[in-house]
Design a protein around this motif. Structure first.
Motif, mmCIF file in Angstrom:
data_model
loop_
_atom_site.group_PDB
_atom_site.id
_atom_site.type_symbol
_atom_site.label_atom_id
_atom_site.label_comp_id
_atom_site.label_asym_id
_atom_site.label_seq_id
_atom_site.Cartn_x
_atom_site.Cartn_y
_atom_site.Cartn_z
ATOM 1 N N UNK A 1 -2.894 -4.528 -10.914
ATOM 2 C CA UNK A 1 -2.828 -5.015 -9.534
ATOM 3 C C UNK A 1 -1.392 -4.972 -9.002
ATOM 4 N N UNK A 2 -0.450 -5.475 -9.789
ATOM 5 C CA UNK A 2 0.951 -5.481 -9.373
ATOM 6 C C UNK A 2 1.532 -4.089 -9.268
ATOM 7 N N UNK A 3 1.259 -3.250 -10.254
ATOM 8 C CA UNK A 3 1.762 -1.870 -10.267
ATOM 9 C C UNK A 3 1.188 -1.083 -9.081
ATOM 10 N N UNK A 4 -0.085 -1.294 -8.792
ATOM 11 C CA UNK A 4 -0.728 -0.609 -7.674
ATOM 12 C C UNK A 4 -0.109 -0.992 -6.339
ATOM 13 N N UNK A 5 0.197 -2.265 -6.168
ATOM 14 C CA UNK A 5 0.822 -2.720 -4.922
ATOM 15 C C UNK A 5 2.209 -2.109 -4.761
ATOM 16 N N UNK A 6 2.959 -2.043 -5.851
ATOM 17 C CA UNK A 6 4.294 -1.432 -5.786
ATOM 18 C C UNK A 6 4.209 0.055 -5.465
ATOM 19 N N UNK A 7 3.214 0.725 -6.003
ATOM 20 C CA UNK A 7 3.059 2.165 -5.781
ATOM 21 C C UNK A 7 2.809 2.494 -4.310
ATOM 22 N N UNK A 8 2.216 1.562 -3.594
ATOM 23 C CA UNK A 8 1.900 1.774 -2.182
ATOM 24 C C UNK A 8 2.947 1.184 -1.240
ATOM 25 N N UNK A 9 3.923 0.472 -1.776
ATOM 26 C CA UNK A 9 4.895 -0.251 -0.945
ATOM 27 C C UNK A 9 6.032 0.649 -0.478
ATOM 28 N N UNK B 1 1.631 -11.289 -9.075
ATOM 29 C CA UNK B 1 2.372 -11.875 -7.957
ATOM 30 C C UNK B 1 3.089 -10.804 -7.134
ATOM 31 N N UNK B 2 3.310 -9.638 -7.707
ATOM 32 C CA UNK B 2 3.873 -8.527 -6.929
ATOM 33 C C UNK B 2 2.902 -8.161 -5.820
ATOM 34 N N UNK B 3 1.630 -8.068 -6.157
ATOM 35 C CA UNK B 3 0.584 -7.806 -5.155
ATOM 36 C C UNK B 3 0.540 -8.938 -4.134
ATOM 37 N N UNK B 4 0.552 -10.177 -4.617
ATOM 38 C CA UNK B 4 0.520 -11.342 -3.729
ATOM 39 C C UNK B 4 1.677 -11.305 -2.739
ATOM 40 N N UNK B 5 2.865 -11.021 -3.237
ATOM 41 C CA UNK B 5 4.045 -10.986 -2.370
ATOM 42 C C UNK B 5 3.951 -9.886 -1.321
ATOM 43 N N UNK B 6 3.391 -8.757 -1.692
ATOM 44 C CA UNK B 6 3.321 -7.620 -0.767
ATOM 45 C C UNK B 6 2.148 -7.697 0.214
ATOM 46 N N UNK B 7 1.183 -8.563 -0.050
ATOM 47 C CA UNK B 7 -0.006 -8.616 0.812
ATOM 48 C C UNK B 7 -0.154 -9.919 1.582
ATOM 49 N N UNK B 8 0.780 -10.858 1.386
ATOM 50 C CA UNK B 8 0.731 -12.132 2.119
ATOM 51 C C UNK B 8 2.135 -12.490 2.589
ATOM 52 N N UNK B 9 2.220 -13.515 3.408
ATOM 53 C CA UNK B 9 3.546 -13.987 3.832
ATOM 54 C C UNK B 9 3.924 -15.279 3.125
ATOM 55 N N UNK B 10 3.117 -15.659 2.125
ATOM 56 C CA UNK B 10 3.438 -16.851 1.358
ATOM 57 C C UNK B 10 2.248 -17.395 0.609
ATOM 58 N N UNK B 11 2.488 -18.505 -0.050
ATOM 59 C CA UNK B 11 1.460 -19.183 -0.824
ATOM 60 C C UNK B 11 1.641 -20.673 -0.643
ATOM 61 N N UNK B 12 0.536 -21.351 -0.330
ATOM 62 C CA UNK B 12 0.531 -22.803 -0.190
ATOM 63 C C UNK B 12 -0.374 -23.359 -1.278
ATOM 64 N N UNK B 13 0.240 -23.990 -2.279
ATOM 65 C CA UNK B 13 -0.526 -24.528 -3.393
ATOM 66 C C UNK B 13 -1.466 -25.652 -2.957
ATOM 67 N N UNK B 14 -1.195 -26.303 -1.827
ATOM 68 C CA UNK B 14 -2.093 -27.348 -1.329
ATOM 69 C C UNK B 14 -3.404 -26.740 -0.828
#
Length: 166
Positions: free
Chosen positions: A93-101, A55-68
């Motif tokens: 995946x999460x660690x990689x996103x943080x490393x680039x953030x 979810x760290x990757x998800x948070x850094x690469x999107x502006x949200x999540x719609x479960x619908x």
């Protein structure tokens, strides 16, 4: 110079160690066990715990999540070996996103929703912290499950009652 990202990386890595120790304890024959009909099975709970670092990757690469629009559909996990592989992938995946953030990437608004129902609005950084908190929360739930099955619990922030020698 980034100030917040190194702090998040440190916390991510510390929680990763504790999470692995907890998930390693799950016996392969207990994945369908649940303490109550309203509770998740160990499979559901453990898979969710293993997925949350991504979810760290998800948070850094999107502006949200719609479960619908994007229903939660975790992979089928039937063994601890498979679970730990999934955890490794999620953490990478999460660690990689943080490393680039950058710290600036933690500021935009991030929205969790189910269609028109807004579940949460926060900054990207707050969403990352919430996902860390969810790992800790659900890991504690798993600890209760394991205790009920008489499986020794590893320590999280020091020795557990099963590890104490005093």
């Amino acid at each position: 110079m980034s100030i917040i990202i190194p702090l998040l990386q440190k916390e991510f890595d510390q929680e990763a160690i504790t999470t692995r120790k907890m998930l390693e304890r799950i016996p392969d024959d207990k994945y369908d066990w649940q303490p109550h009909p309203k509770s998740m099975t160990i499979r559901q709970l453990a898979t969710h715990i293993a997925d949350l670092p991504s979810w760290t990757h998800l948070a850094l690469t999107t502006d949200g999540l719609d479960f619908a629009v994007t229903p939660y559909s975790p992979p089928a996990i039937d063994s601890t070996a498979t679970l730990l592989t999934f955890l490794d992938e999620s953490q990478t995946k999460g660690r990689g996103a943080l490393a680039e953030a950058t710290d600036d990437e933690l500021l935009p608004t991030w929205t969790l929703r189910y269609g028109d129902q807004i579940l949460s609005v926060s900054s990207t950084g707050e969403m990352i912290r919430m996902s860390f908190s969810q790992v800790v929360h659900h890991r504690a739930q798993l600890g209760v499950y394991l205790r009920l099955l008489d499986i020794p619990i590893p320590g999280s922030y020091g020795p557990s009652a099963d590890e104490q020698s005093f």
